[in-house]
Write a protein that holds these residues in place. Structure first.
Motif, PDB file in Angstrom:
ATOM      1  N   PRO A  73       0.838  -1.416   0.108  1.00 58.55           N
ATOM      2  CA  PRO A  73       0.153   0.009   0.055  1.00 58.55           C
ATOM      3  C   PRO A  73       0.907   1.269  -0.239  1.00 58.55           C
ATOM      4  CG  PRO A  73      -0.943  -1.463   1.623  1.00 58.55           C
ATOM      5  CD  PRO A  73       0.380  -2.022   1.201  1.00 58.55           C
ATOM      6  N   ASN A  74       0.479   2.461  -0.718  1.00 59.89           N
ATOM      7  CA  ASN A  74       1.134   3.519  -1.039  1.00 59.89           C
ATOM      8  C   ASN A  74       0.103   4.511  -1.375  1.00 59.89           C
ATOM      9  OD1 ASN A  74       0.793   3.515  -3.889  1.00 59.89           O
ATOM     10  ND2 ASN A  74       2.346   1.969  -3.530  1.00 59.89           N
ATOM     11  N   ILE A  75       0.425   5.770  -1.458  1.00 55.61           N
ATOM     12  CA  ILE A  75      -0.510   6.954  -1.716  1.00 55.61           C
ATOM     13  C   ILE A  75      -0.564   6.968  -3.538  1.00 55.61           C
ATOM     14  CG2 ILE A  75       0.441   8.223   0.204  1.00 55.61           C
ATOM     15  CD1 ILE A  75       1.752   9.807  -2.198  1.00 55.61           C
ATOM     16  N   GLY A  76      -0.698   5.827  -4.078  1.00 50.27           N
ATOM     17  CA  GLY A  76      -0.951   5.778  -5.554  1.00 50.27           C
ATOM     18  C   GLY A  76      -2.285   5.106  -5.838  1.00 50.27           C
ATOM     19  N   LEU A  77      -2.624   4.987  -7.046  1.00 52.00           N
ATOM     20  CA  LEU A  77      -3.898   4.269  -7.516  1.00 52.00           C
ATOM     21  C   LEU A  77      -3.731   2.823  -7.719  1.00 52.00           C
ATOM     22  CD1 LEU A  77      -4.819   7.218  -9.662  1.00 52.00           C
ATOM     23  CD2 LEU A  77      -5.750   6.686  -7.358  1.00 52.00           C
ATOM     24  N   PHE A  78      -2.556   2.282  -7.990  1.00 53.59           N
ATOM     25  CA  PHE A  78      -2.313   0.981  -8.413  1.00 53.59           C
ATOM     26  C   PHE A  78      -2.537  -0.101  -7.436  1.00 53.59           C
ATOM     27  CE2 PHE A  78      -0.333   3.503 -11.577  1.00 53.59           C
ATOM     28  CZ  PHE A  78       0.019   2.799 -12.859  1.00 53.59           C
ATOM     29  N   TRP A  79      -2.130   0.124  -6.356  1.00 59.27           N
ATOM     30  CA  TRP A  79      -1.912  -1.095  -5.630  1.00 59.27           C
ATOM     31  C   TRP A  79      -3.380  -1.813  -5.294  1.00 59.27           C
ATOM     32  CZ3 TRP A  79      -4.052  -1.394  -0.620  1.00 59.27           C
ATOM     33  CH2 TRP A  79      -4.519  -0.090  -0.162  1.00 59.27           C
ATOM     34  N   LEU A 176      -5.802   6.798   9.191  1.00 61.95           N
ATOM     35  CA  LEU A 176      -6.123   5.359   8.901  1.00 61.95           C
ATOM     36  C   LEU A 176      -5.207   4.277   8.653  1.00 61.95           C
ATOM     37  CD1 LEU A 176      -8.626   6.801   6.040  1.00 61.95           C
ATOM     38  CD2 LEU A 176      -9.220   6.103   8.355  1.00 61.95           C
ATOM     39  N   TRP A 177      -3.951   4.578   8.280  1.00 59.98           N
ATOM     40  CA  TRP A 177      -2.898   3.722   8.187  1.00 59.98           C
ATOM     41  C   TRP A 177      -2.777   2.740   9.776  1.00 59.98           C
ATOM     42  CZ3 TRP A 177       0.017   1.230   4.798  1.00 59.98           C
ATOM     43  CH2 TRP A 177       0.951   0.618   5.148  1.00 59.98           C
ATOM     44  N   HIS A 178      -2.731   3.600  10.582  1.00 59.52           N
ATOM     45  CA  HIS A 178      -2.602   3.030  12.216  1.00 59.52           C
ATOM     46  C   HIS A 178      -3.878   2.208  12.455  1.00 59.52           C
ATOM     47  CE1 HIS A 178      -1.597   3.025  16.410  1.00 59.52           C
ATOM     48  NE2 HIS A 178      -2.675   3.267  16.486  1.00 59.52           N
ATOM     49  N   LEU A 179      -4.904   2.749  12.108  1.00 54.94           N
ATOM     50  CA  LEU A 179      -6.222   1.997  12.225  1.00 54.94           C
ATOM     51  C   LEU A 179      -6.350   0.674  11.496  1.00 54.94           C
ATOM     52  CD1 LEU A 179      -8.797   4.777  12.299  1.00 54.94           C
ATOM     53  CD2 LEU A 179      -7.903   3.624  14.439  1.00 54.94           C
ATOM     54  N   TRP A 180      -5.773   0.641  10.413  1.00 50.88           N
ATOM     55  CA  TRP A 180      -5.671  -0.556   9.615  1.00 50.88           C
ATOM     56  C   TRP A 180      -4.599  -1.779   9.984  1.00 50.88           C
ATOM     57  CZ3 TRP A 180      -3.652  -0.551   4.080  1.00 50.88           C
ATOM     58  CH2 TRP A 180      -3.653  -2.122   3.057  1.00 50.88           C
ATOM     59  N   TYR A 182      -2.256  -1.443  12.435  1.00 56.51           N
ATOM     60  CA  TYR A 182      -1.623  -1.679  14.237  1.00 56.51           C
ATOM     61  C   TYR A 182      -2.938  -1.908  15.024  1.00 56.51           C
ATOM     62  CZ  TYR A 182       2.699   0.519  12.441  1.00 56.51           C
ATOM     63  OH  TYR A 182       3.886   0.326  12.042  1.00 56.51           O
ATOM     64  N   ALA A 183      -4.180  -1.082  14.642  1.00 55.56           N
ATOM     65  CA  ALA A 183      -5.269  -1.158  15.648  1.00 55.56           C
ATOM     66  C   ALA A 183      -5.902  -2.302  15.146  1.00 55.56           C
ATOM     67  CB  ALA A 183      -5.951   0.003  15.651  1.00 55.56           C
ATOM     68  N   GLY A 184      -6.122  -2.571  13.706  1.00 53.54           N
ATOM     69  CA  GLY A 184      -6.927  -3.402  13.229  1.00 53.54           C
ATOM     70  C   GLY A 184      -8.402  -3.253  13.378  1.00 53.54           C
ATOM     71  N   SER A 185      -8.940  -1.989  13.556  1.00 56.30           N
ATOM     72  CA  SER A 185     -10.251  -1.642  13.538  1.00 56.30           C
ATOM     73  C   SER A 185     -10.772  -1.123  12.265  1.00 56.30           C
ATOM     74  CB  SER A 185     -10.371  -0.669  14.664  1.00 56.30           C
ATOM     75  OG  SER A 185      -9.473   0.526  14.447  1.00 56.30           O
ATOM     76  N   ALA A 186      -9.737  -0.834  11.265  1.00 53.67           N
ATOM     77  CA  ALA A 186     -10.302  -0.797   9.770  1.00 53.67           C
ATOM     78  C   ALA A 186      -9.620  -1.622   8.708  1.00 53.67           C
ATOM     79  CB  ALA A 186      -9.725   0.756   9.622  1.00 53.67           C
ATOM     80  N   ASN A 187      -9.944  -1.367   7.679  1.00 51.14           N
ATOM     81  CA  ASN A 187      -9.388  -2.353   6.513  1.00 51.14           C
ATOM     82  C   ASN A 187      -9.051  -1.363   5.390  1.00 51.14           C
ATOM     83  OD1 ASN A 187     -11.559  -1.739   4.942  1.00 51.14           O
ATOM     84  ND2 ASN A 187     -13.094  -3.217   5.982  1.00 51.14           N
ATOM     85  N   SER A 188      -8.613  -2.035   4.365  1.00 53.44           N
ATOM     86  CA  SER A 188      -7.610  -1.507   3.158  1.00 53.44           C
ATOM     87  C   SER A 188      -8.845  -0.535   2.305  1.00 53.44           C
ATOM     88  CB  SER A 188      -7.337  -2.581   2.183  1.00 53.44           C
ATOM     89  OG  SER A 188      -8.198  -3.309   1.960  1.00 53.44           O
ATOM     90  N   ASN A 189     -10.174  -0.746   2.580  1.00 55.64           N
ATOM     91  CA  ASN A 189     -11.139   0.247   1.878  1.00 55.64           C
ATOM     92  C   ASN A 189     -11.147   1.595   2.559  1.00 55.64           C
ATOM     93  OD1 ASN A 189     -11.994  -2.101   0.368  1.00 55.64           O
ATOM     94  ND2 ASN A 189     -13.160  -2.697   1.889  1.00 55.64           N
ATOM     95  N   PHE A 190     -10.827   1.686   3.990  1.00 51.74           N
ATOM     96  CA  PHE A 190     -10.783   2.966   4.374  1.00 51.74           C
ATOM     97  C   PHE A 190      -9.421   3.818   3.784  1.00 51.74           C
ATOM     98  CE2 PHE A 190     -13.506   0.894   7.079  1.00 51.74           C
ATOM     99  CZ  PHE A 190     -14.404   1.520   7.615  1.00 51.74           C
ATOM    100  N   TYR A 192      -7.838   3.283   1.068  1.00 54.20           N
ATOM    101  CA  TYR A 192      -7.686   3.334  -0.398  1.00 54.20           C
ATOM    102  C   TYR A 192      -8.715   4.492  -0.862  1.00 54.20           C
ATOM    103  CZ  TYR A 192      -7.638   2.791  -5.293  1.00 54.20           C
ATOM    104  OH  TYR A 192      -7.673   2.957  -6.724  1.00 54.20           O
ATOM    105  N   ALA A 193      -9.713   4.639   0.232  1.00 52.24           N
ATOM    106  CA  ALA A 193     -10.698   5.635   0.042  1.00 52.24           C
ATOM    107  C   ALA A 193     -10.090   7.176   0.060  1.00 52.24           C
ATOM    108  CB  ALA A 193     -11.906   5.669   0.732  1.00 52.24           C
ATOM    109  N   ILE A 194      -9.180   7.038   1.153  1.00 54.06           N
ATOM    110  CA  ILE A 194      -8.794   8.515   1.276  1.00 54.06           C
ATOM    111  C   ILE A 194      -7.503   8.762   0.483  1.00 54.06           C
ATOM    112  CG2 ILE A 194      -6.606   7.992   2.706  1.00 54.06           C
ATOM    113  CD1 ILE A 194      -9.190  10.641   3.287  1.00 54.06           C
TER     114      ILE A 194
END
Length: 239
Positions: A73-79, A176-180, A182-190, A192-194
């Motif tokens: 995951p990065n700040i791009g559109l591809f991954w 959102l990176w921390h929530l996904w 480290y905390a595990g309370s979010a997922n990749s959709n959050f 990627y949405a940002i």
């Protein structure tokens, strides 16, 4: 007076400094710079080979960027897009995504042939948006040129909204990176949405600057106050 003088200067430049495709000197000039670029690239590749004593760096450097094998995951559109699609479609969509970097070059070069600095700015921004592995440094590179175009601020339409979008997205990235991760309370959709919102904001920002540049050039040529045939005030609309 400044607008009138700018319009006269623009007309003189268009009249006496056109790009003549049938001119031998133009093609000689183009071939010289193309040869200079190719020779420089060959020298760099050969030096890399002499240092490493292997050609493995070519697929690791150029092939890695084009084929996008790493979906970290990065700040791009591809991954996210490539990770979610079926594997037998991945090559097609990688080609579609990669062509965006080159697709706009020729139309922009034709439209901005008399403004190479602004063309360079737009092209750097497009590359930073549609790169397979963009970084914050790529975004900072073209945004560092924004003060150069301070004379376009009066022609921008959505600069306040887009600035707020980019700032908010920049603040939400680490959250959102921390929530996904480290905390595990979010997922990749959050996340990627940002990421998608951030890149859309960049696209709209560059589009707004491009519109402002064309609008200013139009006013320099035709004057600041436009009128219709019936004498009423007209509004410039970019189509």
């Amino acid at each position: 007076m400044a607008i009138r003088f700018g319009g006269l200067r623009s007309n003189i430049r268009r009249q006496f400094i056109p790009i003549k495709l049938k001119s031998k000197s133009f093609w000689l000039y183009t071939m010289q710079y193309a040869a200079l670029y190719l020779c420089s690239l060959v020298v760099i590749i050969c030096l890399s080979f002499f240092l490493l004593n292997s050609w493995d760096f070519i697929p690791s450097v150029y092939g890695f960027i084009l084929s996008v094998p790493d979906l970290t995951p990065n700040i791009g559109l591809f991954w996210y897009f490539i990770a979610e699609m079926f594997e037998h479609f991945s090559l097609f969509f990688v080609c579609v995504f990669q062509i965006n970097v080159f697709f706009y070059t020729i139309p922009l070069a034709i439209k901005l042939k008399e403004h190479p600095v602004f063309f360079m700015f737009v092209q750097i921004a497009i590359i930073s948006i549609f790169k397979s592995y963009p970084t914050v440094g790529d975004v900072a590179l073209y945004m560092a040129f924004l003060p150069v175009w301070s004379h376009l601020y009066r022609f921008l339409r959505n600069i306040f909204i887009l600035s707020c979008v980019l700032i908010v997205c920049s603040l939400l990235f680490p959250v959102l990176w921390h929530l996904w991760i480290y905390a595990g309370s979010a997922n990749s959709n959050f996340y990627y949405a940002i990421t998608l919102t951030f890149n859309i904001g960049q696209i709209l920002l560059i589009s707004d600057y491009f519109y402002a540049f064309l609008r200013r050039e139009y006013y320099l040529t035709h004057g600041l106050h436009l009128t219709r045939q019936d004498g009423t005030e007209a509004m410039l609309v970019l189509k």
